[in-house]
Design an enzyme around this catalytic site. Structure first.
Site, PDB file in Angstrom:
ATOM      1  CG  ASP A 106      -4.589   5.432   9.397  1.00  0.00           C
ATOM      2  OD1 ASP A 106      -5.053   6.258   8.592  1.00  0.00           O
ATOM      3  OD2 ASP A 106      -4.070   4.353   9.049  1.00  0.00           O
ATOM      4  NE  ARG A 107      -5.955   0.201   7.580  1.00  0.00           N
ATOM      5  CZ  ARG A 107      -7.024   0.050   6.783  1.00  0.00           C
ATOM      6  NH1 ARG A 107      -7.679   1.121   6.352  1.00  0.00           N
ATOM      7  NH2 ARG A 107      -7.440  -1.152   6.433  1.00  0.00           N
ATOM      8  CG  HIS A 274      -3.572  11.023   8.670  1.00  0.00           C
ATOM      9  ND1 HIS A 274      -4.877  10.732   9.006  1.00  0.00           N
ATOM     10  CD2 HIS A 274      -2.911   9.831   8.673  1.00  0.00           C
ATOM     11  CE1 HIS A 274      -5.017   9.426   9.184  1.00  0.00           C
ATOM     12  NE2 HIS A 274      -3.829   8.853   8.997  1.00  0.00           N
TER      13      HIS A 274
END
Length: 295
Positions: A106-107, A274
């Site tokens: 993700d980030r 996710h």
């Protein structure tokens, strides 16, 4: 919630940022970077296994978890992935690692991507989980697809509106993603969920997270676009993993997107939500090991 078994925690000053890390093991160094809205605990299943054969460093991103915000001016530019990547390279040098591999979710994957693109002589292998580069992501978002990515628009607002809105009930806001983005109800147990919420709910943490997302809207995409137009590509082996979208039709092809950046690419698609490192740690660890075998 305790730390990651087998790893020691400390805070290291790098590029003016006090970076909280958990580290352990011996061998080729591997930096693991978490996503939103999490901390280094996202790697609690993956890191101990990797530490059997590698030197593992799990870091809280600047402004997240127990790491301080970026040094200097408080602006989205200070949270640009280019700046955060440089901080992570400085961190690894402080720890004695001139060359290393980096894995991000993700980030953290956006930071890992930028570290590999900006520091090709430093990053030996790159793994990115459930994300595509910022410039490609913004280009793909349109129509109803934006509903599922509403936080990208909300948190990037240039006024203090998102801080005020999220601050009204931060546990409900961040809990929405922790609960809604996973396909495995037990993947993020109550104590870990509580640790994530505790790390995210402080006003300073909320502001840092918003600045991170403002950087993606107003700084990072421009960096990506300039590099793409200049023909810059990832020169190291790259692993891209993402969740199987099932019946949901993605507005982009992750394999095609990453292939445009990475000539030496391998991919994995996992039946998961996710949070791949927490929902499918065995598969994620195996894929990372396969990538690192090239070191």
């Amino acid at each position: 919630m305790g730390g990651i078994p087998g790893l020691d925690e400390r805070t290291v000053s790098a590029a003016g940022v006090d970076v909280h890390v958990a580290e352990g093991g011996a061998g080729h160094p591997v930096l693991l970077l978490h996503g939103f809205p999490q901390t280094h605990l996202a790697w609690r299943h993956v890191a101990p296994s990797l530490a059997e054969d590698f030197r593992v460093v799990c870091a809280d991103l600047p402004g997240y978890g127990a790491s301080s915000p970026p040094a200097g001016e408080d602006s989205p530019a200070a949270y640009a992935k280019r700046e955060t990547a440089a901080t992570m390279v400085a961190l690894m040098r402080e720890l004695g690692h001139e060359r290393f591999s980096v894995v991000g979710h993700d980030r953290g994957a956006l930071v890992a991507f930028r570290a590999a693109l900006d520091h090709p002589g430093v990053v030996e292998n790159l793994a990115v989980l459930d994300v595509i580069p910022t410039v490609d992501n913004w280009a793909a978002l349109h129509g109803a697809g934006g509903v599922f990515a509403f936080h990208l628009y909300l948190l990037a607002q240039p006024t203090d509106l998102p801080e005020r809105m999220v601050g009204a009930d931060p546990d409900a806001f961040f809990g929405h993603f922790l609960d809604g983005w996973t396909s495995e109800p037990d993947a993020i147990p109550a104590d870990v969920r509580s640790a994530y919420l505790s790390a995210s709910r402080a006003p300073g943490s909320i502001h840092a997270i918003c600045q991170d997302y403002r950087a993606s809207a107003f700084v990072d995409a421009a960096h990506d676009e300039a590099d793409r137009d200049a023909g810059r590509r990832l020169t190291m082996p790259v692993l891209a993993m993402w969740q199987d979208p099932g019946d949901f039709v993605l507005p982009f092809d992750p394999r095609q997107v990453w292939a445009s950046w990475a000539p030496d690419l391998r991919t994995r698609v996992l039946p998961s939500g996710h949070f791949l490192p927490e929902e499918r740690p065995a598969e994620v660890t195996a894929a990372i090991r396969e990538l690192l075998a090239r070191s």
